[in-house]
Design a protein around this motif. Sequence first.
Motif, PDB file in Angstrom:
ATOM      1  N   VAL A 297       0.846  -1.192   0.000  1.00 27.00           N
ATOM      2  CA  VAL A 297       0.000   0.000   0.000  1.00 27.00           C
ATOM      3  C   VAL A 297       0.889   1.253   0.000  1.00 27.00           C
ATOM      4  N   GLY A 298       0.512   2.210  -0.831  1.00 26.94           N
ATOM      5  CA  GLY A 298       1.258   3.463  -0.948  1.00 26.94           C
ATOM      6  C   GLY A 298       2.256   3.469  -2.085  1.00 26.94           C
ATOM      7  N   GLU A 299       2.559   2.300  -2.646  1.00 27.45           N
ATOM      8  CA  GLU A 299       3.529   2.216  -3.732  1.00 27.45           C
ATOM      9  C   GLU A 299       2.890   2.630  -5.056  1.00 27.45           C
ATOM     10  N   LEU A 300       3.687   3.259  -5.921  1.00 29.17           N
ATOM     11  CA  LEU A 300       3.235   3.591  -7.259  1.00 29.17           C
ATOM     12  C   LEU A 300       3.636   2.472  -8.214  1.00 29.17           C
ATOM     13  N   ILE A 301       2.698   2.030  -9.022  1.00 25.46           N
ATOM     14  CA  ILE A 301       2.960   0.994 -10.017  1.00 25.46           C
ATOM     15  C   ILE A 301       2.414   1.450 -11.366  1.00 25.46           C
ATOM     16  N   ASP A 302       2.926   0.849 -12.438  1.00 29.04           N
ATOM     17  CA  ASP A 302       2.406   1.098 -13.776  1.00 29.04           C
ATOM     18  C   ASP A 302       1.475  -0.043 -14.164  1.00 29.04           C
ATOM     19  N   LEU A 303       0.295   0.304 -14.647  1.00 26.46           N
ATOM     20  CA  LEU A 303      -0.652  -0.673 -15.166  1.00 26.46           C
ATOM     21  C   LEU A 303      -0.823  -0.384 -16.655  1.00 26.46           C
ATOM     22  N   VAL A 304      -0.507  -1.356 -17.502  1.00 25.29           N
ATOM     23  CA  VAL A 304      -0.588  -1.170 -18.948  1.00 25.29           C
ATOM     24  C   VAL A 304      -1.544  -2.191 -19.538  1.00 25.29           C
ATOM     25  N   ASP A 305      -2.065  -1.850 -20.727  1.00 26.90           N
ATOM     26  CA  ASP A 305      -3.063  -2.735 -21.344  1.00 26.90           C
ATOM     27  C   ASP A 305      -2.564  -3.397 -22.623  1.00 26.90           C
ATOM     28  N   GLY A 306      -1.290  -3.160 -22.982  1.00 28.46           N
ATOM     29  CA  GLY A 306      -0.737  -3.752 -24.188  1.00 28.46           C
ATOM     30  C   GLY A 306      -1.114  -3.024 -25.458  1.00 28.46           C
ATOM     31  N   GLY A 307      -1.949  -1.993 -25.343  1.00 34.26           N
ATOM     32  CA  GLY A 307      -2.397  -1.260 -26.518  1.00 34.26           C
ATOM     33  C   GLY A 307      -1.988   0.186 -26.528  1.00 34.26           C
ATOM     34  N   GLY A 308      -1.026   0.559 -25.690  1.00 33.45           N
ATOM     35  CA  GLY A 308      -0.516   1.920 -25.699  1.00 33.45           C
ATOM     36  C   GLY A 308      -0.901   2.774 -24.506  1.00 33.45           C
ATOM     37  N   ALA A 309      -1.723   2.243 -23.597  1.00 33.13           N
ATOM     38  CA  ALA A 309      -2.152   3.026 -22.441  1.00 33.13           C
ATOM     39  C   ALA A 309      -1.381   2.601 -21.193  1.00 33.13           C
ATOM     40  N   ARG A 310      -1.005   3.586 -20.403  1.00 29.07           N
ATOM     41  CA  ARG A 310      -0.301   3.344 -19.139  1.00 29.07           C
ATOM     42  C   ARG A 310      -0.957   4.178 -18.044  1.00 29.07           C
ATOM     43  N   ALA A 311      -1.336   3.533 -16.967  1.00 30.02           N
ATOM     44  CA  ALA A 311      -1.864   4.229 -15.805  1.00 30.02           C
ATOM     45  C   ALA A 311      -0.867   4.104 -14.664  1.00 30.02           C
ATOM     46  N   VAL A 312      -0.452   5.244 -14.132  1.00 28.09           N
ATOM     47  CA  VAL A 312       0.374   5.232 -12.927  1.00 28.09           C
ATOM     48  C   VAL A 312      -0.597   5.240 -11.750  1.00 28.09           C
ATOM     49  N   ALA A 313      -0.587   4.168 -10.983  1.00 29.79           N
ATOM     50  CA  ALA A 313      -1.591   4.007  -9.919  1.00 29.79           C
ATOM     51  C   ALA A 313      -0.921   3.903  -8.553  1.00 29.79           C
ATOM     52  N   GLU A 314      -1.547   4.510  -7.556  1.00 29.77           N
ATOM     53  CA  GLU A 314      -1.105   4.376  -6.169  1.00 29.77           C
ATOM     54  C   GLU A 314      -1.901   3.255  -5.515  1.00 29.77           C
ATOM     55  N   VAL A 315      -1.211   2.261  -4.991  1.00 30.27           N
ATOM     56  CA  VAL A 315      -1.875   1.109  -4.383  1.00 30.27           C
ATOM     57  C   VAL A 315      -2.540   1.543  -3.084  1.00 30.27           C
ATOM     58  N   THR A 316      -3.839   1.239  -2.993  1.00 24.59           N
ATOM     59  CA  THR A 316      -4.592   1.635  -1.799  1.00 24.59           C
ATOM     60  C   THR A 316      -4.960   0.445  -0.917  1.00 24.59           C
ATOM     61  N   SER A 317      -4.952  -0.767  -1.485  1.00 22.60           N
ATOM     62  CA  SER A 317      -5.228  -1.957  -0.670  1.00 22.60           C
ATOM     63  C   SER A 317      -4.710  -3.187  -1.397  1.00 22.60           C
ATOM     64  N   THR A 318      -4.388  -4.222  -0.636  1.00 20.77           N
ATOM     65  CA  THR A 318      -3.934  -5.486  -1.214  1.00 20.77           C
ATOM     66  C   THR A 318      -4.627  -6.647  -0.526  1.00 20.77           C
ATOM     67  N   GLU A 319      -4.862  -7.699  -1.287  1.00 20.58           N
ATOM     68  CA  GLU A 319      -5.352  -8.963  -0.756  1.00 20.58           C
ATOM     69  C   GLU A 319      -4.309 -10.026  -1.060  1.00 20.58           C
ATOM     70  N   LYS A 320      -4.658 -11.287  -0.865  1.00 22.48           N
ATOM     71  CA  LYS A 320      -3.690 -12.369  -1.074  1.00 22.48           C
ATOM     72  C   LYS A 320      -3.214 -12.437  -2.518  1.00 22.48           C
ATOM     73  N   ALA A 321      -4.113 -12.196  -3.458  1.00 19.71           N
ATOM     74  CA  ALA A 321      -3.750 -12.324  -4.865  1.00 19.71           C
ATOM     75  C   ALA A 321      -4.343 -11.208  -5.710  1.00 19.71           C
ATOM     76  N   SER A 322      -4.518 -10.026  -5.131  1.00 18.94           N
ATOM     77  CA  SER A 322      -5.070  -8.902  -5.881  1.00 18.94           C
ATOM     78  C   SER A 322      -4.722  -7.606  -5.174  1.00 18.94           C
ATOM     79  N   LEU A 323      -4.891  -6.520  -5.892  1.00 16.39           N
ATOM     80  CA  LEU A 323      -4.676  -5.210  -5.292  1.00 16.39           C
ATOM     81  C   LEU A 323      -5.605  -4.201  -5.949  1.00 16.39           C
ATOM     82  N   VAL A 324      -5.803  -3.084  -5.274  1.00  6.17           N
ATOM     83  CA  VAL A 324      -6.593  -1.974  -5.795  1.00  6.17           C
ATOM     84  C   VAL A 324      -5.714  -0.738  -5.788  1.00  6.17           C
ATOM     85  N   GLY A 325      -5.778   0.019  -6.867  1.00  4.73           N
ATOM     86  CA  GLY A 325      -5.005   1.249  -6.960  1.00  4.73           C
ATOM     87  C   GLY A 325      -5.828   2.372  -7.554  1.00  4.73           C
ATOM     88  N   VAL A 326      -5.441   3.603  -7.239  1.00  6.71           N
ATOM     89  CA  VAL A 326      -6.110   4.788  -7.770  1.00  6.71           C
ATOM     90  C   VAL A 326      -5.178   5.452  -8.783  1.00  6.71           C
TER      91      VAL A 326
END
Length: 265
Positions: free
Chosen positions: A40-69
Amino acid sequence: MSNQCFFLAPGELDDARVGTELCLEGPEGHHAVTVKRVRVGELIDLVDGGGARAVAEVTSTEKASLVGVVRDIQREPRPPVAITLVQALAKGDRDLQAVESAVELGIDAVTPWQSERSIVRWNEAKAAKAHAKWESTVLAAVKQSRRTFRPEVRPMRTSAALTHEIAERMAGGAPTLVVILHEAGTDSLAGTVNRWLEANPATKETGRDPEIMLVVGPEGGITDAELERFVAAGARVALLGQHVLRASTAGPAALVLVRHLLGQL
């Protein structure tokens, strides 16, 4: 330090804006949280393979997933000229080494080629598994290099199928240059590409994107018969340099030169 990079499904960033909440699940979510230990609090890049990149701040994590804004969103245009590497299958995973480096260096698509002298053979029983290994190699290289575009892994081609594809592309309307990297060439790769660019400005007037295909043979070399068929179909033969390179290095070396000539570097 650059952000760690993870893949969303194609289209998931189509409507993303700053402030949008995104969820990373499945294998990528598990890899991010369990293997890469994203917190939580880390910045990550989320890409879709088609040219879009979202820089997201992680707000919560589970065992095998995370949510970012989403804190920033970037959309990159595709280059006006696509570059494809047609890589002959090679032993010792040298073909995969070439693919990995080419992806990191900006290739747009890769085609496995079972040439006449390829020791590695993709028979019906192993073709799907081998193709999946190429896909996995491409994905890992995209994430390593933080690319937004995921290169396509095209179906494996035999020499006969590749000859047919070259002929089709030559007659297809879109400006296409197919270059066979071979010591029999009398012209340099740079000269071949520059003359093609002069004759075919990188426009989209045809409705199809221009493409340069770089064909690299196995370490046993391309046969004379293959070379003759490719040239008859419309390919050109060119020299990359004075030295004979391994199958694992010829394609990436050629790619860097071509991208430089295209103004992509």
